[in-house]
Design a protein around this motif. Structure first.
Motif, PDB file in Angstrom:
ATOM      1  N   PHE B 129       0.932  -1.306  -0.049  1.00  0.00           N
ATOM      2  CA  PHE B 129       0.580  -0.051  -0.262  1.00  0.00           C
ATOM      3  C   PHE B 129       0.951   1.299   0.154  1.00  0.00           C
ATOM      4  O   PHE B 129       0.652   1.845  -0.231  1.00  0.00           O
ATOM      5  CB  PHE B 129      -1.062  -0.116   1.237  1.00  0.00           C
ATOM      6  CG  PHE B 129      -1.870  -0.926   1.400  1.00  0.00           C
ATOM      7  CD1 PHE B 129      -2.082  -2.413   1.955  1.00  0.00           C
ATOM      8  CD2 PHE B 129      -2.804  -0.817   0.410  1.00  0.00           C
ATOM      9  CE1 PHE B 129      -2.906  -2.866   1.432  1.00  0.00           C
ATOM     10  CE2 PHE B 129      -4.458  -2.164   0.693  1.00  0.00           C
ATOM     11  CZ  PHE B 129      -4.247  -3.074   0.967  1.00  0.00           C
ATOM     12  N   THR B 130       1.927   1.099  -0.412  1.00  0.00           N
ATOM     13  CA  THR B 130       2.784   2.393   0.398  1.00  0.00           C
ATOM     14  C   THR B 130       4.282   1.789  -0.248  1.00  0.00           C
ATOM     15  O   THR B 130       4.182   0.618  -0.637  1.00  0.00           O
ATOM     16  CB  THR B 130       3.401   2.205   1.320  1.00  0.00           C
ATOM     17  OG1 THR B 130       4.093   1.257   2.397  1.00  0.00           O
ATOM     18  CG2 THR B 130       1.605   3.095   2.893  1.00  0.00           C
ATOM     19  N   ILE B 131       4.837   2.853  -0.750  1.00  0.00           N
ATOM     20  CA  ILE B 131       6.126   2.364  -2.103  1.00  0.00           C
ATOM     21  C   ILE B 131       6.910   3.990  -1.606  1.00  0.00           C
ATOM     22  O   ILE B 131       6.939   4.811  -0.999  1.00  0.00           O
ATOM     23  CB  ILE B 131       6.271   2.792  -2.990  1.00  0.00           C
ATOM     24  CG1 ILE B 131       7.332   2.130  -3.760  1.00  0.00           C
ATOM     25  CG2 ILE B 131       5.280   4.076  -3.779  1.00  0.00           C
ATOM     26  CD1 ILE B 131       7.283   2.145  -5.565  1.00  0.00           C
ATOM     27  N   PHE B 132       8.309   3.237  -0.547  1.00  0.00           N
ATOM     28  CA  PHE B 132       9.046   4.604  -0.025  1.00  0.00           C
ATOM     29  C   PHE B 132       8.078   5.327   1.311  1.00  0.00           C
ATOM     30  O   PHE B 132       8.296   6.624   0.843  1.00  0.00           O
ATOM     31  CB  PHE B 132      10.171   5.146  -1.144  1.00  0.00           C
ATOM     32  CG  PHE B 132      10.353   4.984  -2.846  1.00  0.00           C
ATOM     33  CD1 PHE B 132      12.001   3.653  -1.810  1.00  0.00           C
ATOM     34  CD2 PHE B 132      10.052   4.970  -3.635  1.00  0.00           C
ATOM     35  CE1 PHE B 132      12.219   3.144  -2.826  1.00  0.00           C
ATOM     36  CE2 PHE B 132      11.150   3.946  -4.080  1.00  0.00           C
ATOM     37  CZ  PHE B 132      12.003   3.308  -3.974  1.00  0.00           C
ATOM     38  N   GLY B 133       7.796   5.135   1.884  1.00  0.00           N
ATOM     39  CA  GLY B 133       6.714   5.872   2.464  1.00  0.00           C
ATOM     40  C   GLY B 133       5.860   6.732   2.478  1.00  0.00           C
ATOM     41  O   GLY B 133       5.170   6.712   3.123  1.00  0.00           O
ATOM     42  N   LEU B 134       6.054   6.974   0.778  1.00  0.00           N
ATOM     43  CA  LEU B 134       4.404   7.114   0.532  1.00  0.00           C
ATOM     44  C   LEU B 134       3.604   6.445   0.041  1.00  0.00           C
ATOM     45  O   LEU B 134       3.119   5.211  -0.656  1.00  0.00           O
ATOM     46  CB  LEU B 134       5.241   7.828  -0.820  1.00  0.00           C
ATOM     47  CG  LEU B 134       5.731   9.016  -0.318  1.00  0.00           C
ATOM     48  CD1 LEU B 134       6.656   9.291  -1.286  1.00  0.00           C
ATOM     49  CD2 LEU B 134       5.760  10.234   0.296  1.00  0.00           C
ATOM     50  N   PRO B 135       2.373   6.693   0.147  1.00  0.00           N
ATOM     51  CA  PRO B 135       0.891   5.856  -0.294  1.00  0.00           C
ATOM     52  C   PRO B 135       1.011   5.627  -1.565  1.00  0.00           C
ATOM     53  O   PRO B 135       1.716   6.714  -2.528  1.00  0.00           O
ATOM     54  CB  PRO B 135      -0.549   6.921  -0.224  1.00  0.00           C
ATOM     55  CG  PRO B 135       0.156   8.054   0.153  1.00  0.00           C
ATOM     56  CD  PRO B 135       1.100   7.881   0.136  1.00  0.00           C
ATOM     57  N   PHE B 136       0.936   4.088  -2.071  1.00  0.00           N
ATOM     58  CA  PHE B 136       0.446   3.927  -3.410  1.00  0.00           C
ATOM     59  C   PHE B 136       0.029   4.482  -4.808  1.00  0.00           C
ATOM     60  O   PHE B 136      -1.208   4.688  -4.389  1.00  0.00           O
ATOM     61  CB  PHE B 136       0.731   2.239  -3.303  1.00  0.00           C
ATOM     62  CG  PHE B 136       1.506   1.289  -4.391  1.00  0.00           C
ATOM     63  CD1 PHE B 136       0.753   1.344  -5.745  1.00  0.00           C
ATOM     64  CD2 PHE B 136       3.095   0.988  -4.749  1.00  0.00           C
ATOM     65  CE1 PHE B 136       1.652   0.677  -7.273  1.00  0.00           C
ATOM     66  CE2 PHE B 136       3.475   0.525  -5.262  1.00  0.00           C
ATOM     67  CZ  PHE B 136       2.794   0.584  -6.734  1.00  0.00           C
ATOM     68  N   PRO B 137       0.431   5.024  -6.061  1.00  0.00           N
ATOM     69  CA  PRO B 137       0.197   6.349  -6.493  1.00  0.00           C
ATOM     70  C   PRO B 137      -1.012   5.581  -7.410  1.00  0.00           C
ATOM     71  O   PRO B 137      -1.716   6.377  -7.862  1.00  0.00           O
ATOM     72  CB  PRO B 137       1.062   7.045  -6.579  1.00  0.00           C
ATOM     73  CG  PRO B 137       2.121   5.344  -7.358  1.00  0.00           C
ATOM     74  CD  PRO B 137       1.663   5.037  -5.515  1.00  0.00           C
ATOM     75  N   LEU B 138      -0.536   3.608  -6.931  1.00  0.00           N
ATOM     76  CA  LEU B 138      -1.529   4.084  -9.001  1.00  0.00           C
ATOM     77  C   LEU B 138      -2.229   2.273  -8.804  1.00  0.00           C
ATOM     78  O   LEU B 138      -1.795   1.468  -7.349  1.00  0.00           O
ATOM     79  CB  LEU B 138      -0.667   2.809  -9.812  1.00  0.00           C
ATOM     80  CG  LEU B 138       0.151   4.164 -10.954  1.00  0.00           C
ATOM     81  CD1 LEU B 138       0.642   3.356 -11.591  1.00  0.00           C
ATOM     82  CD2 LEU B 138      -1.203   4.786 -11.734  1.00  0.00           C
ATOM     83  N   HIS B 139      -3.207   1.707  -8.965  1.00  0.00           N
ATOM     84  CA  HIS B 139      -3.269   0.209  -8.898  1.00  0.00           C
ATOM     85  C   HIS B 139      -2.551  -0.708  -9.609  1.00  0.00           C
ATOM     86  O   HIS B 139      -2.875  -0.321 -11.252  1.00  0.00           O
ATOM     87  CB  HIS B 139      -5.104   0.548  -9.382  1.00  0.00           C
ATOM     88  CG  HIS B 139      -5.941   0.869  -8.860  1.00  0.00           C
ATOM     89  ND1 HIS B 139      -6.726   2.243  -7.788  1.00  0.00           N
ATOM     90  CD2 HIS B 139      -6.684   0.400  -7.620  1.00  0.00           C
ATOM     91  CE1 HIS B 139      -7.516   2.258  -7.454  1.00  0.00           C
ATOM     92  NE2 HIS B 139      -7.337   1.193  -6.956  1.00  0.00           N
ATOM     93  N   ILE B 140      -1.826  -1.069  -9.443  1.00  0.00           N
ATOM     94  CA  ILE B 140      -1.377  -2.669 -10.277  1.00  0.00           C
ATOM     95  C   ILE B 140      -1.483  -4.040  -9.681  1.00  0.00           C
ATOM     96  O   ILE B 140      -1.402  -3.825  -8.074  1.00  0.00           O
ATOM     97  CB  ILE B 140       0.290  -2.136 -10.057  1.00  0.00           C
ATOM     98  CG1 ILE B 140       1.006  -0.484 -10.556  1.00  0.00           C
ATOM     99  CG2 ILE B 140       1.155  -2.929 -10.911  1.00  0.00           C
ATOM    100  CD1 ILE B 140       2.342  -0.117 -10.226  1.00  0.00           C
ATOM    101  N   LEU B 141      -2.039  -4.758 -10.595  1.00  0.00           N
ATOM    102  CA  LEU B 141      -2.636  -6.070 -10.278  1.00  0.00           C
ATOM    103  C   LEU B 141      -1.378  -7.073 -11.530  1.00  0.00           C
ATOM    104  O   LEU B 141      -1.637  -6.815 -12.486  1.00  0.00           O
ATOM    105  CB  LEU B 141      -3.690  -5.844 -10.320  1.00  0.00           C
ATOM    106  CG  LEU B 141      -4.410  -7.658 -10.125  1.00  0.00           C
ATOM    107  CD1 LEU B 141      -3.752  -8.116  -8.827  1.00  0.00           C
ATOM    108  CD2 LEU B 141      -5.441  -7.860 -10.001  1.00  0.00           C
ATOM    109  N   VAL B 142      -0.918  -8.209 -10.430  1.00  0.00           N
ATOM    110  CA  VAL B 142       0.296  -8.583 -11.387  1.00  0.00           C
ATOM    111  C   VAL B 142      -0.253 -10.178 -11.110  1.00  0.00           C
ATOM    112  O   VAL B 142      -0.340 -10.807  -9.474  1.00  0.00           O
ATOM    113  CB  VAL B 142       1.322  -8.547 -11.522  1.00  0.00           C
ATOM    114  CG1 VAL B 142       1.980  -9.217 -12.018  1.00  0.00           C
ATOM    115  CG2 VAL B 142       2.058  -6.868 -11.769  1.00  0.00           C
TER     116      VAL B 142
END
Lengths: 156, 241
Positions: B129-142
């Motif tokens: 849900f976060t990346i480098f402490g920041l909220p994740f900016p996108l919807h990504i599903l793999v």
């Protein structure tokens, strides 16, 4: 048997588009149900073929209603079918499908047995065993198949 | 169709187990589905933003409530399959197209990666849900499936040829061959018959092309709504009768 059937009303909703021939097979299979539907609602999603004529043919043998939904979209059309249904259970199938004669009876039973069940899904088998290469591939690759075993022969 | 796609052996008769994760909830297709009006009233009607997958969305919404979903294999519908390759590819392209919309609808912005853990309904996912402490900016599903791994190795092969990286090429070739074997072996293991080898090969090729139609449909559908979506592919063990 009759008191069991009277407790729940079943509406079958079929959305159709330009598949009058196949739809006829679908509707014939509904006339052969051991547990007949209380009503059948056919939602015509603006077909240009003889869909309406086919549906009218079944007026004598099914409690069938024809509804024209001009706005394109399976979801819209299904909702129109729901809004025009009076059943306690709403059953969906498609115009490229044919129901086995025990279909509705088997679908209804879990609802009767357990009031916590909100949805029942059945098995989807191929309509035939031979056809074009593409059809036979679909059959071999278990396309649309839901369950782990082939159709069970025994009934409840 | 998402759960059905991932399954290697199909549902057992009875109550379907629910999941924490929206994309692997039990689902039924409208080809053969019955719903209690009372339950339908609670969850609202089909989502008209989906041209396909409206049944997937409905099932997910019901699975999130206390209502049970029940599979009754004796309630049989016979379905007429598509007869030409073009129609089949069009069908699967369409199936993929609205899955990103469903993913976006039922999940906050995050990176979710699905990977297989066991046969049957053996899938798990990790979510960021976060990346480098920041909220994740996108919807990504793999979804990580043999099809995707096969293609990743293929891309690595091309890359290593271009960059003239010998060891990477060896590694990728071996990986690709193992992946190819694994992808195709399903068509032979369950019903091995030497006479059916050509059938098996043709079916494998058809499945491969079909998977591409499905994955591309989903990917493009995702791009349209700002979602990066790498679709799952068919994992069901086939049989050659």
């Amino acid at each position: 048997m009759n008191t069991v059937n009277n407790r729940l009303k079943i509406s079958v909703v079929v959305v159709t588009f330009n598949r009058a021939g196949m739809l006829e097979d679908t509707l014939i299979s509904l006339t052969r149900q051991t547990r007949p539907p209380d009503e059948v609602v056919v939602v015509d999603n603006n077909s240009t073929d003889h869909t309406r004529e086919i549906v009218m043919k079944f007026k004598e043998v099914l409690n069938i209603r024809y509804i024209l939904e001009r706005r394109k979209g399976a979801a819209i059309a299904r909702n129109t079918g729901i809004e025009n249904s009076l059943g306690d259970i709403i059953v969906f199938t498609d115009d490229d499908c044919v129901a086995d004669k025990e279909w509705l009876r088997c679908l209804e039973l879990p609802f009767l047995r357990d009031p916590t069940i909100g949805m029942v899904g059945g098995e989807i088998l191929p309509h035939k065993t031979k056809g074009t290469l593409v059809e036979e591939y679909c059959i071999a690759d278990a396309m649309m198949r839901v369950g782990v075993n082939p159709k069970e022969e025994s009934l409840p | 169709m998402i759960t059905n796609i991932l399954l290697t052996k199909g549902y057992e008769r009875g109550y379907l187990p629910k999941s924490d994760s929206a994309m692997i909830q039990p689902i039924f297709a409208t080809a053969n589905l019955a719903i209690r009006k009372e339950a339908l009233d609670e969850i609202s009607l089909f989502d008209i933003n989906c041209n396909t997958g409206e049944d997937v969305d409905l099932s997910i919404r019901l699975a999130k409530t206390n209502w049970e979903l029940y599979f009754e294999p004796r309630a049989v519908i016979r379905h007429k399959h598509r007869t030409t390759l073009f129609e089949l590819l069009k069908q699967w392209f369409g199936y993929g197209r609205y899955h990103p919309y469903i993913f976006k609808k039922h999940n906050p912005k995050c990176l979710e990666i699905y990977y297989p853990i066991a046969k049957g309904i053996g899938w798990s996912s990790i979510r960021f849900f976060t990346i480098f402490g920041l909220p994740f900016p996108l919807h990504i599903l793999v979804f990580v499936t043999p099809f995707h791994i096969l293609n990743i190795f293929f891309i690595l092969i091309i890359f290593s040829i271009i960059m003239k990286l010998y060891w990477l090429l060896m590694f990728s070739l071996i990986g690709w061959l193992i992946g190819l074997l694994y992808f195709n072996i399903r068509f032979f293991v369950s019903n091995f018959n030497p006479k059916k080898i050509w059938r098996g090969i043709i079916y494998s090729v058809l499945r491969y092309i079909l998977n591409w139609a499905y994955v591309i449909g989903a990917f493009l559908g995702g791009l349209k709504i700002g979602v990066i979506y790498i679709e799952a592919t068919r994992e069901r063990n086939p049989s050659i009768e």
